[in-house]
Design a protein around this motif. Structure first.
Motif, mmCIF file in Angstrom:
data_model
loop_
_atom_site.group_PDB
_atom_site.id
_atom_site.type_symbol
_atom_site.label_atom_id
_atom_site.label_comp_id
_atom_site.label_asym_id
_atom_site.label_seq_id
_atom_site.Cartn_x
_atom_site.Cartn_y
_atom_site.Cartn_z
ATOM 1 N N PRO A 170 0.681 -0.973 0.039
ATOM 2 C CA PRO A 170 -0.274 -0.283 -0.011
ATOM 3 C C PRO A 170 0.951 1.726 -0.084
ATOM 4 N N ASP A 171 0.608 2.035 -0.368
ATOM 5 C CA ASP A 171 1.081 3.640 -0.626
ATOM 6 C C ASP A 171 0.582 5.168 0.332
ATOM 7 N N TYR A 172 1.168 5.732 1.046
ATOM 8 C CA TYR A 172 0.082 6.259 2.343
ATOM 9 C C TYR A 172 0.662 8.324 1.804
ATOM 10 N N VAL A 173 0.367 8.564 1.325
ATOM 11 C CA VAL A 173 0.388 9.311 1.647
ATOM 12 C C VAL A 173 0.242 10.881 2.338
ATOM 13 N N LEU A 174 1.026 10.952 2.891
ATOM 14 C CA LEU A 174 0.317 12.226 4.150
ATOM 15 C C LEU A 174 0.529 13.457 4.426
ATOM 16 N N GLY A 175 -0.461 14.381 4.838
ATOM 17 C CA GLY A 175 -0.316 15.895 5.036
ATOM 18 C C GLY A 175 0.895 16.663 5.073
ATOM 19 N N TYR A 176 1.614 17.632 4.201
ATOM 20 C CA TYR A 176 2.451 17.928 4.816
ATOM 21 C C TYR A 176 2.783 18.707 6.093
ATOM 22 N N SER A 177 1.245 18.852 6.521
ATOM 23 C CA SER A 177 1.013 20.433 8.077
ATOM 24 C C SER A 177 0.790 19.890 8.848
ATOM 25 N N LEU A 178 1.078 18.339 9.070
ATOM 26 C CA LEU A 178 0.755 17.205 10.332
ATOM 27 C C LEU A 178 2.138 17.227 11.052
ATOM 28 N N THR A 179 2.119 17.266 12.060
ATOM 29 C CA THR A 179 3.189 17.577 13.325
ATOM 30 C C THR A 179 3.564 15.546 13.085
ATOM 31 N N PRO A 180 5.052 15.644 13.940
ATOM 32 C CA PRO A 180 5.218 13.978 14.135
ATOM 33 C C PRO A 180 4.040 13.331 14.604
ATOM 34 N N ASP A 181 4.170 13.246 16.047
ATOM 35 C CA ASP A 181 2.200 13.317 16.635
ATOM 36 C C ASP A 181 1.602 13.022 15.618
ATOM 37 N N GLN A 182 1.046 13.323 15.035
ATOM 38 C CA GLN A 182 0.417 13.305 14.455
ATOM 39 C C GLN A 182 0.494 12.474 12.936
ATOM 40 N N GLN A 183 1.297 12.341 12.353
ATOM 41 C CA GLN A 183 1.668 11.288 11.663
ATOM 42 C C GLN A 183 1.327 10.098 12.021
ATOM 43 N N THR A 184 1.842 10.123 13.078
ATOM 44 C CA THR A 184 1.809 8.820 13.491
ATOM 45 C C THR A 184 0.998 8.482 14.094
ATOM 46 N N GLN A 185 -0.214 9.252 14.598
ATOM 47 C CA GLN A 185 -1.370 9.328 14.583
ATOM 48 C C GLN A 185 -2.142 8.683 13.524
ATOM 49 N N ASP A 195 1.756 -0.918 8.893
ATOM 50 C CA ASP A 195 2.338 -1.628 9.195
ATOM 51 C C ASP A 195 3.469 -1.887 9.378
ATOM 52 N N SER A 196 4.227 -1.124 10.369
ATOM 53 C CA SER A 196 5.643 -0.610 9.998
ATOM 54 C C SER A 196 6.462 -2.360 9.717
ATOM 55 N N SER A 197 6.432 -2.998 9.997
ATOM 56 C CA SER A 197 7.043 -4.408 9.851
ATOM 57 C C SER A 197 7.065 -4.962 8.342
ATOM 58 N N LYS A 198 5.964 -4.384 7.627
ATOM 59 C CA LYS A 198 6.281 -5.193 6.228
ATOM 60 C C LYS A 198 5.727 -3.318 5.570
ATOM 61 N N ASP A 199 4.905 -1.987 5.823
ATOM 62 C CA ASP A 199 4.780 -1.330 4.906
ATOM 63 C C ASP A 199 6.260 -0.231 5.303
ATOM 64 N N THR A 200 6.689 0.120 3.627
ATOM 65 C CA THR A 200 7.615 1.021 3.782
ATOM 66 C C THR A 200 7.447 1.681 3.057
ATOM 67 N N GLN A 201 6.171 2.637 2.155
ATOM 68 C CA GLN A 201 6.135 3.248 0.795
ATOM 69 C C GLN A 201 4.965 4.980 1.391
ATOM 70 N N VAL A 202 5.791 5.413 1.554
ATOM 71 C CA VAL A 202 5.295 6.786 3.570
ATOM 72 C C VAL A 202 5.604 7.705 2.228
ATOM 73 N N LYS A 203 4.726 8.717 1.765
ATOM 74 C CA LYS A 203 5.414 9.896 1.068
ATOM 75 C C LYS A 203 4.504 11.142 2.261
ATOM 76 N N THR A 204 4.979 12.199 1.484
ATOM 77 C CA THR A 204 4.383 13.227 1.789
ATOM 78 C C THR A 204 4.317 14.675 0.815
ATOM 79 N N LEU A 205 2.768 14.588 1.202
ATOM 80 C CA LEU A 205 2.420 16.044 -0.038
ATOM 81 C C LEU A 205 2.742 17.000 0.514
ATOM 82 N N THR A 206 3.652 17.593 -0.014
ATOM 83 C CA THR A 206 4.567 19.258 0.251
ATOM 84 C C THR A 206 3.326 20.076 -0.408
#
Length: 322
Positions: A41-56, A64-75
Motif C-alpha cells: 500500500p502507498d501512504y501519502v501524508l499531508g505536509y501540515s501534520l506534526t510528527p505526533d499527528q503523522q504517527t497518529q 504496519d511498520s513491519s512490512k509497509d515502506t511506501q510513505v510519502k508527504t504531499l508538500t
C-alpha cells in the motif's frame, strides 16, 4: 477490378488498425500502474501534520511498520503543481490517504476512517471522483487527525499515482477535482433540505456519466442538460436542487463528454459497480425509484455514431472501387 478490390480491402484494414490503435491508446494507464506497482500500500501524508499527528494518522490508516515502506508527504509545492494553484506556505494539508490494489474482480472502495474530521466530502464523492480519474479497482482509505474539508485528499491520490509512474493527465485531474467540488458544494448547501439525499445524488451522477460515455464527444449542451435533468427527476432531485446546482452538474458532464476519460474500456463497468454498491448500502433509500432508468435514452442516436462513420467509409470506398 482485382486491384481496386485489393486497394479497398487494404484501406479497410488500415482504417481498422487505426481505430484499434486509437482504442488501445485510451487504455487506462492509471489502473495499469496500480495493478503493476502497488505491491505494498502507498501512504501519502499531508505536509501540515506534526510528527505526533503523522504517527497518529499512519495508525488510523492501518500502517504496519513491519512490512509497509511506501510513505510519502504531499508538500505545498507538490500540491500547488498538482492543483494548478500558487505555492503558498500557509496552505494547510492534513487529509491523508492510503491506496492499495485489489484483484480485478473486486470493486473500487473508499473508507473514511475519521468521518467526524472529514466535514465536506463523503466516501461516495471520493469514489465518483476516483472513477473519473481512471481508477477501476483499488481500496482508498482517508484520514485526518483534525476537522478539515477533505478536499485536498484527492491531491494525495494524484501524487501517489504520479510518483509511482502513472500518467495522470491534467484533463483527468481537472475533471475529478471539478466533480468533487461540485458534489461537495451541492451536498453542503442542501444539508437539511427536504427531499435531498446524498446517496441519490451520487447514484444519479453515475447514470449521468454512463450516459455521457454512451453519447461520446458529439453531444450538444442541450442533450447533456436533458440527460442531467431527466436523471435528477428520476431520483426526485430536480425540484430539490437549485438552477445553479444543476448547472454545475451540466457543466461537469459536458466537460466529461469532451474528454478521453470516457474512452476507457472499464469506465462504464466501474460506474455500474459503484451504483450497485451505493444502492446496496443505502437500502430503503431507493424504494420506489426506477433503478433501471436509461439516462442515455435522449441520445440514443449517438450510440451508433462510430458504426455510422464506419458505414460511410465502406460506402465511400465501394463507390470508388466497387
Amino acid at each position: 477490378m482485382k486491384f481496386s478490390k485489393f486497394v479497398f480491402s487494404a484501406t479497410l484494414l488500415l482504417v481498422s488498425a487505426f481505430m484499434i490503435s486509437t482504442a488501445h491508446a485510451a487504455t487506462n494507464t492509471v489502473q495499469d500502474v496500480i495493478d503493476e506497482t502497488y505491491v505494498q500500500p502507498d501512504y501519502v501524508l499531508g505536509y501540515s501534520l506534526t510528527p505526533d499527528q503523522q504517527t497518529q494518522t499512519l495508525s488510523l490508516l492501518g500502517y504496519d511498520s513491519s512490512k509497509d515502506t511506501q510513505v510519502k508527504t504531499l508538500t505545498t509545492s507538490a500540491y500547488a503543481q498538482i492543483m494548478n494553484v500558487a505555492d503558498d506556505a500557509s496552505l494547510q494539508l492534513y487529509s491523508s490517504v492510503k491506496i492499495q490494489k485489489l484483484a480485478s474482480s473486486e470493486t473500487l472502495t473508499v473508507e473514511i476512517v475519521t468521518p467526524e474530521n472529514i466535514t465536506k466530502v463523503t466516501q461516495d464523492m471520493y469514489r465518483n471522483a476516483a472513477v473519473t480519474l481512471g481508477i477501476e479497482h483499488a481500496k482508498i482509505t482517508v484520514a485526518a487527525p483534525i476537522a478539515v474539508t477533505g478536499e485536498s485528499a484527492l491531491a494525495g491520490i494524484y501524487y501517489s499515482l504520479e510518483e509511482n509512474g502513472a500518467k495522470v493527465s491534467d484533463e483527468s485531474k481537472a475533471l475529478a477535482q471539478e466533480e468533487l467540488s461540485a458534489l461537495s458544494t451541492i451536498n453542503a448547501e442542501n444539508q437539511g433540505s427536504q427531499g435531498y439525499d446524498a446517496d441519490k445524488l451520487n447514484v444519479a451522477l453515475t447514470d449521468i456519466k454512463k450516459a455521457v460515455a454512451e453519447g461520446g464527444d458529439n453531444l450538444t449542451e442541450d442533450q447533456v442538460r436533458k440527460v442531467v435533468e431527466d436523471t435528477l427527476e428520476n431520483y426526485g432531485l430536480k425540484d430539490v436542487l437549485s438552477a445553479d446546482h444543476i448547472t454545475l452538474i451540466v457543466n461537469f458532464a459536458l466537460n466529461l463528454s469532451h474528454s478521453s476519460v470516457i474512452k476507457s474500456s472499464g469506465f462504464k463497468e466501474t460506474l455500474s459497480s459503484l451504483k450497485d454498491s451505493i444502492v446496496s448500502n443505502a437500502k430503503s433509500t431507493f424504494k420506489d425509484i426506477n433503478l433501471n432508468f436509461d439516462a442515455s435514452g435522449v441520445i440514443e442516436s449517438s450510440k451508433g455514431f462510430f458504426a455510422s462513420i464506419w458505414q460511410q467509409i465502406v460506402n465511400l470506398f465501394s463507390q470508388f472501387f466497387g
